[in-house]
Design an enzyme around this catalytic site. Structure first.
Site, mmCIF file in Angstrom:
data_model
loop_
_atom_site.group_PDB
_atom_site.id
_atom_site.type_symbol
_atom_site.label_atom_id
_atom_site.label_comp_id
_atom_site.label_asym_id
_atom_site.label_seq_id
_atom_site.Cartn_x
_atom_site.Cartn_y
_atom_site.Cartn_z
ATOM 1 N N HIS A 69 20.604 -2.267 -5.619
ATOM 2 C CA HIS A 69 22.691 -2.582 -5.460
ATOM 3 C C HIS A 69 23.244 -1.297 -5.093
ATOM 4 C CE1 HIS A 69 21.034 -6.724 -7.374
ATOM 5 N NE2 HIS A 69 21.206 -6.812 -6.231
ATOM 6 N N GLU A 74 26.231 0.495 -7.986
ATOM 7 C CA GLU A 74 25.605 0.217 -9.124
ATOM 8 C C GLU A 74 25.403 1.897 -9.060
ATOM 9 O OE1 GLU A 74 23.494 -2.235 -10.133
ATOM 10 O OE2 GLU A 74 23.895 -4.055 -9.292
ATOM 11 N N HIS A 88 19.422 -0.348 -12.742
ATOM 12 C CA HIS A 88 20.711 -1.753 -12.889
ATOM 13 C C HIS A 88 22.191 -1.136 -13.632
ATOM 14 C CE1 HIS A 88 19.266 -4.462 -9.317
ATOM 15 N NE2 HIS A 88 18.167 -3.560 -9.687
ATOM 16 N N GLU A 100 19.620 -2.799 -17.261
ATOM 17 C CA GLU A 100 20.913 -3.221 -16.841
ATOM 18 C C GLU A 100 21.827 -1.890 -18.107
ATOM 19 O OE1 GLU A 100 22.184 -4.642 -14.384
ATOM 20 O OE2 GLU A 100 20.330 -6.619 -14.098
#
EC number: 3.4.17.18
Length: 455
Positions: free
Chosen positions: A196, A199, A331, A404
């Site tokens: 993404h 990020e 991420h 994450e």
């Protein structure tokens, strides 16, 4: 010491039985004091201060981008229903979620019966961003850092272009191992970053890992042993076009997808982490709308960047066996460690036995104990389909996790934490990375079943 691997020599070590079983398996700034933050999967639409993309509607009302709290969403099923409308979720709270939407999207959700409350000071143009693009490596400076490391450690590091993005940028895989020029019969571990675009902290994670492994070889006994017995691959940016676009104007655009045009639409981009070829588009965990932040693409691997990485993974099948045994996809944000499956709420499903699940949990929780993240199955948040974790496990038999990274919530800077936290938050994952590397030769050792699966 290790011996070079014959290019097509059949292998009978560590994971042969599991490979036979699974190799063909395919089929800002506002803190809510009373809310228990569970975390945020990296599925958000462009953030509160996003610069509207030219491909978006010219309607001024639709260009007013704000962050909203959506109340009354207490369960994963509630959150999945919201995601099924094509809305991506920024952050999961105890009984609500945060989303980012323009005025038209917000009105659409209200007509569907959702209760939206705009958060204060998050209208487009508000001075809420916690960082500047200059806090992070650009695509060019990232590439220079990789090349510099290869030059300084030629016996430990090599790099190769494994393909190109839609706009023609190199997608590079970096190999780190003692005797790096030889393809040896050792467990391989893959780290991917920056699927993404916005990020950027994940690219910093790649560069930290590369520097730590090389600088500590011969100094740190643990790192030295791992590089002597493992082959490590890092892909620092899966989505270089999106990364470049997010920062090229000198201000963050909060861009998520790649930069591939969509046929018959003015909307740009595919969500690469909904574009993988396992249960693609199956279960309400992605969008078929080209304007959605979670648009799954026209078909599995229709994103050129997805296809490049998938082809690289497939190229690591030697003598009929996948050499990559373990993987982390980095991420932001939410401070989570997630494992498959994302497409179903069930703890076990086709190709994922109770032993497989238990090994995922054991290693995932050990890693989480080292960095303070929350460990859970991906679908405990909400359903996602077409994700890299599900494909790597179901199609390739690779133990695949999503990390994450920092922050835990929007109040820490969301997708753009300040540059002052980069060193701390990348080093925070050092132990977790080493734990995965150490378990990669037999993940089932974590549940006491090494002899059953890894003989």
């Amino acid at each position: 010491m290790r011996t070079p691997r014959a290019p097509q020599e059949p292998r009978t070590t560590r994971r042969t039985r599991r490979t036979r079983r699974y190799g063909a398996a395919g089929a800002a700034v506002l803190s809510l004091a009373l809310a228990l933050t569970l975390g945020a999967q990296a599925t958000a639409v462009p953030g509160p201060a996003a610069t509207p993309d030219p491909a978006r509607s010219a309607d001024p009302a639709r260009q007013q981008i704000r962050q909203y709290e959506v109340a009354g969403l207490r369960t994963a099923q509630d959150r999945t229903a919201l995601a099924g409308t094509g809305t991506a979720i920024d952050e999961v709270l105890h009984s609500s979620v945060l989303i980012t939407a323009d005025a038209g999207e917000a009105e659409r959700l209200r007509k569907l019966g959702y209760e939206l409350t705009p958060l204060a000071d998050t209208a487009e143009g508000a001075d809420f961003q916690a960082a500047a693009p200059s806090d992070y490596h650009t695509y060019a400076s990232m590439t220079a850092a990789v090349n510099d490391t290869v030059a300084r450690y030629p016996g430990l590091v090599s790099s190769r272009v494994i393909g190109r993005s839609h706009e023609g940028r190199d997608i590079v895989a970096v190999k780190v191992s003692a005797n790096v020029a030889v393809d040896e019969d050792e467990p391989e571990i893959l780290f991917t970053h920056n699927q993404h675009a916005r990020e950027h902290l994940t690219v910093e994670m790649a560069l930290y890992t590369l520097d730590e492994l090389t600088s500590q070889y011969g100094r740190d006994a643990r790192v030295t042993e791992l590089l002597d017995t493992r082959e490590i691959w890092l892909i620092p940016s899966v989505n270089p076009d999106g990364k470049h676009y997010d920062t090229e104007s000198g201000a963050f655009r909060s861009w998520r997808k790649n930069r591939q045009p969509n046929s018959g639409s003015s909307s740009i981009g595919t969500d690469l982490n909904r574009n993988w070829d396992h249960m693609w588009g199956c279960c309400g965990g992605s969008s078929g709308s080209t304007s959605s932040a979670t648009y799954r693409g026209a078909s599995p691997e229709s994103g050129p960047e997805t296809r490049v990485v998938a082809d690289f993974v497939r190229s690591r099948v030697v003598g009929g066996e996948q050499q990559i045994t373990a993987h982390i996809d980095f991420h932001t944000y939410g401070e989570l460690i997630l494992w498959p499956y994302g497409y179903t709420y069930a703890d076990t499903a086709a190709g994922l036995t109770a032993d497989d699940r238990d090994a995922f949990v054991a290693v995932g929780r050990e890693m989480a104990a080292s960095n303070g993240y929350t460990a859970q199955q991906s679908s405990d948040l909400y359903i996602t389909d077409g994700s890299i974790n599900d494909w790597l496990w179901a199609d390739q038999g690779i133990f695949s996790y999503t990390f994450e990274m920092y922050p835990r919530g929007a109040s820490g800077g969301g997708f753009y934490p300040p540059g002052s936290v980069i060193d701390r938050e990348t080093a925070r994952n050092r132990e977790a990375v080493l734990i995965l590397l150490e378990n990669a030769d037999c993940m089932y050792r974590s549940i006491g079943k090494e002899s059953q699966y890894c003989s």
